[in-house]
Scaffold this active site. Structure first.
Site, PDB file in Angstrom:
ATOM      1  N   ASP A   1       0.875  -1.169   0.000  1.00 37.91           N
ATOM      2  CA  ASP A   1       0.000   0.000   0.000  1.00 37.91           C
ATOM      3  C   ASP A   1       0.912   1.218   0.000  1.00 37.91           C
ATOM      4  O   ASP A   1       1.510   1.556   1.022  1.00 37.91           O
ATOM      5  CB  ASP A   1      -0.894  -0.038   1.248  1.00 37.91           C
ATOM      6  CG  ASP A   1      -1.753   1.219   1.385  1.00 37.91           C
ATOM      7  OD1 ASP A   1      -1.688   2.101   0.504  1.00 37.91           O
ATOM      8  OD2 ASP A   1      -2.489   1.313   2.396  1.00 37.91           O
TER       9      ASP A   1
ATOM     10  N   LYS B   1       2.885  11.242  -3.200  1.00 37.98           N
ATOM     11  CA  LYS B   1       1.851  10.607  -4.016  1.00 37.98           C
ATOM     12  C   LYS B   1       0.965  11.647  -4.705  1.00 37.98           C
ATOM     13  O   LYS B   1       0.435  11.401  -5.787  1.00 37.98           O
ATOM     14  CB  LYS B   1       1.013   9.706  -3.116  1.00 37.98           C
ATOM     15  CG  LYS B   1       0.009   8.821  -3.828  1.00 37.98           C
ATOM     16  CD  LYS B   1      -0.623   7.861  -2.826  1.00 37.98           C
ATOM     17  CE  LYS B   1      -1.691   6.993  -3.430  1.00 37.98           C
ATOM     18  NZ  LYS B   1      -2.212   6.033  -2.431  1.00 37.98           N
TER      19      LYS B   1
ATOM     20  N   GLU C   1      -7.254   0.472  -4.491  1.00 41.09           N
ATOM     21  CA  GLU C   1      -7.250   0.395  -3.024  1.00 41.09           C
ATOM     22  C   GLU C   1      -8.586  -0.084  -2.438  1.00 41.09           C
ATOM     23  O   GLU C   1      -8.589  -0.981  -1.592  1.00 41.09           O
ATOM     24  CB  GLU C   1      -6.817   1.738  -2.425  1.00 41.09           C
ATOM     25  CG  GLU C   1      -5.320   1.965  -2.628  1.00 41.09           C
ATOM     26  CD  GLU C   1      -4.874   3.409  -2.496  1.00 41.09           C
ATOM     27  OE1 GLU C   1      -5.692   4.252  -2.073  1.00 41.09           O
ATOM     28  OE2 GLU C   1      -3.711   3.689  -2.825  1.00 41.09           O
TER      29      GLU C   1
ATOM     30  N   ASP D   1     -13.236   5.157   1.150  1.00 40.29           N
ATOM     31  CA  ASP D   1     -11.794   5.165   1.406  1.00 40.29           C
ATOM     32  C   ASP D   1     -11.252   6.585   1.357  1.00 40.29           C
ATOM     33  O   ASP D   1     -11.007   7.128   0.283  1.00 40.29           O
ATOM     34  CB  ASP D   1     -11.113   4.261   0.358  1.00 40.29           C
ATOM     35  CG  ASP D   1      -9.600   4.189   0.516  1.00 40.29           C
ATOM     36  OD1 ASP D   1      -9.047   4.860   1.417  1.00 40.29           O
ATOM     37  OD2 ASP D   1      -8.966   3.462  -0.268  1.00 40.29           O
TER      38      ASP D   1
END
Lengths: 631, 175
Positions: free
Chosen positions: A25, A87, A189, A211
């Site tokens: 992850d 990210k 994800e 999420d």
């Protein structure tokens, strides 16, 4: 550390041997690596017992690259060389970063080309692309895993936000390759979370995965049935996350300080980083407390001491919570489901610990969200399960993920309009072709501009690639037939091809958009990272070529023994001849020749492979027919 | 790939008709994906990966076509050599055209008024209209085998589908 197993020369490893595969992850705030050990998915810890690796990379003065907690500790002292939340910059160009004023980095545009302004960050170790910075995080996780598992990894599943576009996915894959990881699959994800959750709870029905990570928001709706995880719809916002809540607190604190301080000097980069860290701590504190104190001293000597209550926090961030509900409604509409169809709502991502987020989700779905798995770990745990399946450790075939493309893909047509070729929420893999024609008499070339997004105007969508199809025979306007084919593979990555077909004259081009790094750049970076001598490299290449030759020979031989009757004897003999040839070549020392013979054998078995695929599908369906007769 | 499996109905072991067992379609789609999905061939040879990609792609396309009634009807007509959306195939009864203009007007009105509930209502009304057309199609295709009449009804269904997706898009922009 466990001892490495080495098989006898020339013998393939035992078929039941467990292959080391991990799920990673790669998060905005924290990253994790997990693996399946003794049938249990487990997050791997570092030497200090930490499961979470802060996604922070510092380029130290001595040239060292420091990743994780140690880097995080230096972020206020050395803000411009310590990169957090990288990210957010993956696959982005400089114009995408709208809040540059609040980010302490020196952004540089890598290219003069308007279409490919991939951003880079200036550090004391030189210009670094987000791909390279992310690769440092991945390298750290890879070495953690190899140390912990005692062997080389056969591959990894890397998770990406479901709402990542093609550029962001490609950048992530590039980062993994740069880190020396074999990417088994890019996995969304929320889908990964659903796997961990669904398998743990043996669930059936329609599930919503909400999420909210550090920098991205995804919502996916899945139908779970007998081990098949079918994504019905996904939506989100790839620039909305826990970081935005920190930022709201940061702005609020600054306003408070300005109210009581005359002549407030501009903040240094270190002050910005310090205040953002304090803001994050206050946010986390407010999960279980009614108020949080923000206390620190800035570089100009000013003491910051303000108290934020939980109610005030809700007030200044409620608009962000509401912002997550619009993609949620869109996903529900696309899935054609109503609230009463939803079996469960799973919360993923550290940011979903905030009580007002949980409250908003509970109110919307009229049920209490499920939080029985650690929201920080559930994505990595699910990715590890999928990695284990993909690596071939699990053969009972009871887990299958059917994912979708999050955003529509199309082409620019006259007037700057978008013609959609693949619609969002199409199940992967997908290939779709559409015909276009020329605008002017005698037109011999056509500019093809590939875009991604939902809006009607090209200017409102993300530009993915441009290429020119040349060699169209001159014809009257509207007479040419240009067939453009879009293919999206199981990783969610796009390739586009175009050909003119009305006259039989073929012009063909294959485009694979690449962001951040070119194929050559990755290859040369990878080569540079092998410090071994030229001879070692040659030996390694030869060994690898022989391994792949051995693998294909044994798999094709086994396939012929089992299903040879599906093709004619002539076809069988043609394949056998290629096997013999490969065996002869593999005995010699020419790696390139071996690889070519492997390709030749592969090519020779294409029709056979297709026949076997059809046969196994027919078998699967007829098995069903017999079962239903018995009932 | 064999021609049998290029036929969407045969691919899912369904008989070639408008009214299909959608539960069986779903179940067989999952079975085919379970056998052919690229996830099953991550460590396989290039030839096997290619075969997997081709079959998984075909079954996605076939499933997408058969599960939507307008696309299913259009596909059935193609099997009988009729292109329902050809430029030459424009005839639609006047009353339907009038009805269609009315829907378009209602859509524009709701859009201008930013009225999501009006859009929802229009969407529901159109879905009701669509299911009436679907019953008609089942009769025309599966019993009367009147493909000329089925073509007209299919065109109506395609029109309604288009208006429905425009409504969805309008709701999305307003939300």
């Amino acid at each position: 550390m466990a001892l490495l197993q080495i098989s006898e020369p020339g013998m393939s490893a035992a078929p039941h041997q467990h292959k080391l595969a991990v799920g990673i992850d790669l998060g905005t705030t924290n990253s994790l690596v997990a693996t399946v050990r003794s049938a249990m998915s487990t997050v791997l810890q570092d030497d200090h017992g930490h499961a979470l690796l802060p996604s922070v990379v510092r380029y130290a003065p001595d040239g060292a690259v420091i990743v994780g907690h140690e880097a995080q500790a230096q972020q206020s002292a050395d803000p411009t060389n310590t990169i957090v939340s990288v990210k957010r910059f993956m696959g982005r160009n400089i114009n995408d970063i709208t809040d540059r004023a609040h980010i302490p980095y020196k952004f540089v545009s890598a290219s003069e080309d308007q279409a490919a302004k991939i951003l880079q960050i200036e550090t004391r170790s030189g210009l670094k692309s987000p791909v390279e910075i992310s690769a440092e995080i991945l390298k750290s996780l890879k070495s953690r895993a190899e140390k912990s598992l005692g062997g080389e990894l056969v591959g990894a599943v890397i998770t990406v936000p479901a709402y990542f576009d093609d550029a962001q996915r490609q950048a992530t894959k590039d980062a993994a390759r740069l880190a020396g990881l074999n990417v088994l699959r890019l996995l969304n994800e929320p889908t990964a979370a659903a796997v961990a959750y669904g398998l743990d709870n043996a669930s059936e029905g329609n599930f919503v995965i909400y999420d909210l990570g550090g920098g991205t928001f995804d919502v996916s709706i899945l139908h779970l049935s007998k081990g098949v995880f079918e994504v019905l719809a996904t939506n989100g916002d790839s620039a909305l996350g826990g970081d935005d809540f920190d930022h709201r607190i940061y702005c609020w604190v600054l306003d408070k300080v300005r109210e009581v301080t005359a002549n407030f000097a501009p903040l240094t980069e270190g002050d910005t980083r310090l205040l953002l860290t304090k803001a994050r701590q206050a946010k986390e504190w407010l999960t279980d407390n009614f108020e949080a104190q923000v206390l620190c001293r800035l570089s100009n000597g000013i003491l910051v001491d303000v108290t934020l209550t939980a109610d005030q926090f809700v007030e200044i961030t409620q608009h962000l919570v509401i912002k997550t509900l619009s993609p949620t409604r869109k996903a529900m509409r696309d899935a054609e489901l109503s609230i009463s169809d939803i079996t469960g709502v799973v919360m993923v991502g550290g940011a979903t610990r905030m009580p007002h987020i949980r409250q908003a989700v509970e109110t919307y779905f009229q049920q209490e969200p499920l939080t029985n798995l650690d929201p920080d770990k559930v994505v990595a745990l699910g990715a590890a399960i999928q990695a284990n399946v993909l690596a071939g450790n699990k053969n009972d075939d009871d887990l299958l993920l059917l994912d979708v493309t999050p955003l529509s893909l199309g082409l620019e047509t006259m007037g700057g309009l978008v013609e959609k070729v693949i619609h969002r929420n199409s199940t992967l893999p997908i290939a779709r072709a559409q015909e276009f024609t020329t605008y002017k008499d005698g037109q011999t070339a056509m500019s093809i501009h590939v875009v991604q997004g939902e809006r009607e105007l090209v200017s409102d969508c993300r530009s993915l690639a441009r290429f020119v199809l040349r060699g169209i025979p001159p014809m009257a306007a509207g007479a040419a037939r240009i067939r453009v084919t879009f293919t999206v593979d199981a990783d969610g990555l796009l390739s586009v091809s175009a050909r003119e077909q009305s006259t039989g004259v073929e012009a063909h081009i294959e485009v694979k958009p690449s962001y951040g790094l070119t194929e050559d750049e990755i290859t040369s970076m990878l080569k540079a990272s092998f410090s071994s001598a030229e001879e070692d490299k040659k030996a390694r290449m030869l060994a690898e070529a022989r391994v792949s030759a051995g693998a294909i020979i044994s798999s094709v031989t086994a396939a012929l023994a089992a299903d040879g009757n599906l093709i004619s004897e002539t076809e069988q003999n043609a394949i056998k001849a290629k096997i013999d040839r490969l065996q002869t070549i593999a005995a010699a020392d020419d790696a390139t020749a071996i690889n070519q013979a492997v390709d030749a054998l592969n090519h020779a078995t294409e029709a056979f492979a297709a026949a076997r695929m059809n046969a196994s599908v027919s078998h699967a369906l007829s098995g069903k027919a017999i079962n239903s007769l018995e009932i | 790939m064999s021609s049998a499996q290029n036929d969407y109905f045969q691919l899912f072991a369904l008989s070639e008709q408008f009214k299909i067992d959608t539960k069986l379609l779903d179940a067989n789609f999952r079975k085919i994906q379970s056998t052919s999905h690229p996830d099953r061939f991550v460590t396989a040879s290039a030839a096997e990966k290619l075969a997997s990609m081709q079959l998984a792609t075909l079954s996605n396309e076939a499933y997408d076509t058969l599960k939507n009634t307008a696309r299913r009807a259009k596909y059935l007509l193609e099997k009988h050599g009729i292109n329902a959306v050809a430029d030459t195939n424009t005839a639609l009864p006047m009353d339907f055209l009038m009805q269609q203009m009315e829907w378009r007007e209602q859509l524009e009105e709701a859009k201008t008024g930013k009225d999501i509930s009006a859009l929802d209502k229009l969407h529901n009304a159109l879905r009701t209209e669509a299911s009436a057309l679907e019953s008609e199609l089942a009769d025309l295709f599966d019993h009367q085998k009147d493909y000329a009449a089925a073509t007209e009804v299919t065109r109506k269904l395609i029109f309604i589908d288009k208006v429905c997706s425009d409504i969805q898009q309008a709701i999305e922009y307003l939300d």
